[in-house]
Design a protein around this motif. Structure first.
Motif, short mmCIF file in Angstrom:
data_model
loop_
_atom_site.label_atom_id
_atom_site.label_comp_id
_atom_site.label_asym_id
_atom_site.label_seq_id
_atom_site.Cartn_x
_atom_site.Cartn_y
_atom_site.Cartn_z
N UNK A 6 0.85 -1.19 0.00
CA UNK A 6 0.00 0.00 0.00
C UNK A 6 0.88 1.24 0.00
N UNK A 7 0.55 2.17 -0.87
CA UNK A 7 1.27 3.45 -0.92
C UNK A 7 0.23 4.56 -1.08
N UNK A 8 -0.10 5.21 0.04
CA UNK A 8 -1.13 6.25 0.08
C UNK A 8 -0.43 7.60 0.17
N UNK A 9 -0.72 8.49 -0.79
CA UNK A 9 0.01 9.75 -0.89
C UNK A 9 -0.94 10.95 -0.82
N UNK A 10 -0.93 11.62 0.31
CA UNK A 10 -1.70 12.85 0.50
C UNK A 10 -3.16 12.71 0.07
N UNK A 11 -3.78 11.66 0.52
CA UNK A 11 -5.16 11.36 0.12
C UNK A 11 -6.15 12.19 0.93
N UNK A 12 -7.08 12.80 0.22
CA UNK A 12 -8.21 13.48 0.86
C UNK A 12 -9.50 12.83 0.39
N UNK A 13 -10.52 12.94 1.24
CA UNK A 13 -11.85 12.49 0.85
C UNK A 13 -12.87 13.47 1.39
N UNK A 14 -13.66 14.03 0.46
CA UNK A 14 -14.69 15.01 0.81
C UNK A 14 -16.02 14.49 0.32
N UNK A 15 -17.01 14.48 1.21
CA UNK A 15 -18.37 14.10 0.85
C UNK A 15 -19.22 15.36 0.81
N UNK A 16 -19.97 15.53 -0.28
CA UNK A 16 -20.80 16.72 -0.40
C UNK A 16 -19.98 17.91 -0.91
N UNK A 17 -20.62 19.09 -0.88
CA UNK A 17 -19.97 20.29 -1.39
C UNK A 17 -20.48 21.51 -0.64
N UNK A 18 -19.72 22.58 -0.77
CA UNK A 18 -20.15 23.84 -0.16
C UNK A 18 -20.18 23.78 1.36
N UNK A 19 -21.19 24.43 1.93
CA UNK A 19 -21.29 24.52 3.38
C UNK A 19 -21.57 23.17 4.04
N UNK A 20 -22.09 22.21 3.28
CA UNK A 20 -22.42 20.90 3.85
C UNK A 20 -21.32 19.86 3.62
N UNK A 21 -20.19 20.27 3.05
CA UNK A 21 -19.10 19.33 2.76
C UNK A 21 -18.53 18.74 4.05
N UNK A 22 -18.27 17.43 3.99
CA UNK A 22 -17.65 16.73 5.13
C UNK A 22 -16.27 16.27 4.68
N UNK A 23 -15.24 16.73 5.38
CA UNK A 23 -13.86 16.37 5.05
C UNK A 23 -13.47 15.14 5.88
N UNK A 24 -13.66 13.96 5.30
CA UNK A 24 -13.42 12.72 6.04
C UNK A 24 -11.93 12.42 6.17
N UNK A 25 -11.15 12.70 5.13
CA UNK A 25 -9.70 12.51 5.15
C UNK A 25 -9.02 13.79 4.71
N UNK A 26 -7.94 14.14 5.42
CA UNK A 26 -7.28 15.43 5.18
C UNK A 26 -5.78 15.21 4.97
N UNK A 27 -5.41 14.74 3.79
CA UNK A 27 -4.00 14.59 3.46
C UNK A 27 -3.33 13.41 4.14
N UNK A 28 -3.95 12.23 4.08
CA UNK A 28 -3.40 11.03 4.71
C UNK A 28 -2.33 10.41 3.81
N UNK A 29 -1.18 10.14 4.40
CA UNK A 29 -0.10 9.43 3.71
C UNK A 29 0.36 8.26 4.58
N UNK A 30 0.53 7.11 3.96
CA UNK A 30 1.07 5.96 4.68
C UNK A 30 1.55 4.92 3.68
N UNK A 31 2.49 4.10 4.14
CA UNK A 31 3.01 2.99 3.34
C UNK A 31 2.94 1.72 4.18
N UNK A 32 2.54 0.65 3.55
CA UNK A 32 2.52 -0.66 4.20
C UNK A 32 3.34 -1.60 3.34
N UNK A 33 4.40 -2.13 3.94
CA UNK A 33 5.32 -3.00 3.20
C UNK A 33 4.84 -4.45 3.24
N UNK A 34 5.41 -5.24 2.37
CA UNK A 34 5.13 -6.67 2.32
C UNK A 34 5.35 -7.30 3.69
#
Length: 240
Positions: A6-34
């Motif tokens: 796994x190689x996750x690089x500055x991942x964001x996840x936003x649900x909805x838009x505008x004033x009702x937007x929910x920022x579930x992930x805010x720049x998540x980075x991580x690596x998982x090796x074998x």
């Protein structure tokens, strides 16, 4: 050099838009090796469910990149994403997600059937996976004939049968009693010892303590990513 599973690089996840937007992930980075065994922890609303869905290729990031076993998930269409998900990820869910009127063996065969594996071969592989989790004598039983712990072991066998790059377990002990929890965690320990790569989503400290590494999320951000050097000694000591 081998790419991380796994190689996750500055991942964001936003649900909805505008004033009702929910920022579930805010720049998540991580690596998982074998062969790593990682627990991802967080309270309700921390973003761990959103991250699990992205790691499992059940959802896509709003921004950032996610590479699974060297493949950029964002570059795939839905058909290729489905193939990748079936071949590379073995899922274990809290609610087991077994088909009620199918035997344990038939449930374990399902990912191979979707992958086009011929019947004789998929039966052999499903039987081997069930024996691996200690259910060699329960192959013909339907889910309602099995205990909760046995059902979860069927789910573990189903996750293993495709020989995936990643075993992704979402609160796998959430519906189990203490004894069944220990049984399932012992199986995961054994899989880790044999070289499987495991990512475990949990809110329970006792479950996370079995992993080699713990990542903590708060408000969609990684606040702690710590390797547990002494985990094997603690688990062995607790079993005595």
């Amino acid at each position: 050099m081998t790419a991380p599973v796994l190689d996750v690089r500055e991942v964001t996840k936003v649900y909805g838009a505008g004033d009702t937007a929910v920022h579930a992930l805010r720049g998540v980075s991580l690596r998982v090796e074998l062969s790593d065994y990682v627990a991802i922890m967080g309270a309700s609303g921390s973003g761990k469910s959103a991250l699990m869905n992205i790691l499992g290729c059940l959802d896509v990031p709003s921004d950032g990149r996610y590479l699974l076993d060297g493949t950029d998930v964002g570059a795939l269409d839905e058909r290729r994403l489905s193939i990748l998900r079936n071949r590379k990820i073995g899922f274990i869910f809290q609610s087991f997600n077994l088909i009620p009127r199918m035997s344990a063996l038939a449930n374990v065969e399902l990912p191979l059937a979707y992958g086009g594996v011929r019947p004789s071969r998929r039966r052999r592989r499903a039987e081997a996976a069930l024996r691996q989790v200690g259910l060699g004598e329960r192959m013909g039983h339907e889910p309602n004939e099995l205990s909760g712990g046995q059902q979860q072991r069927v789910a573990v066998a189903r996750a293993l049968v495709t020989a995936p790059a990643l075993v992704l377990a979402d609160e796998p002990t959430g519906n189990l009693d203490t004894r069944s929890t220990e049984d399932v965690l012992d199986i995961l320990d054994g899989l880790s010892a044999s070289g499987r790569t495991i990512v475990l989503i949990t809110h329970e400290d006792e479950v996370a303590a079995r992993a080699k590494r713990v990542i903590r999320l708060v408000d969609g951000r990684v606040i702690d990513d710590r390797r547990q050097a002494a985990v094997a000694d603690r688990v062995a000591g607790g079993a005595r």
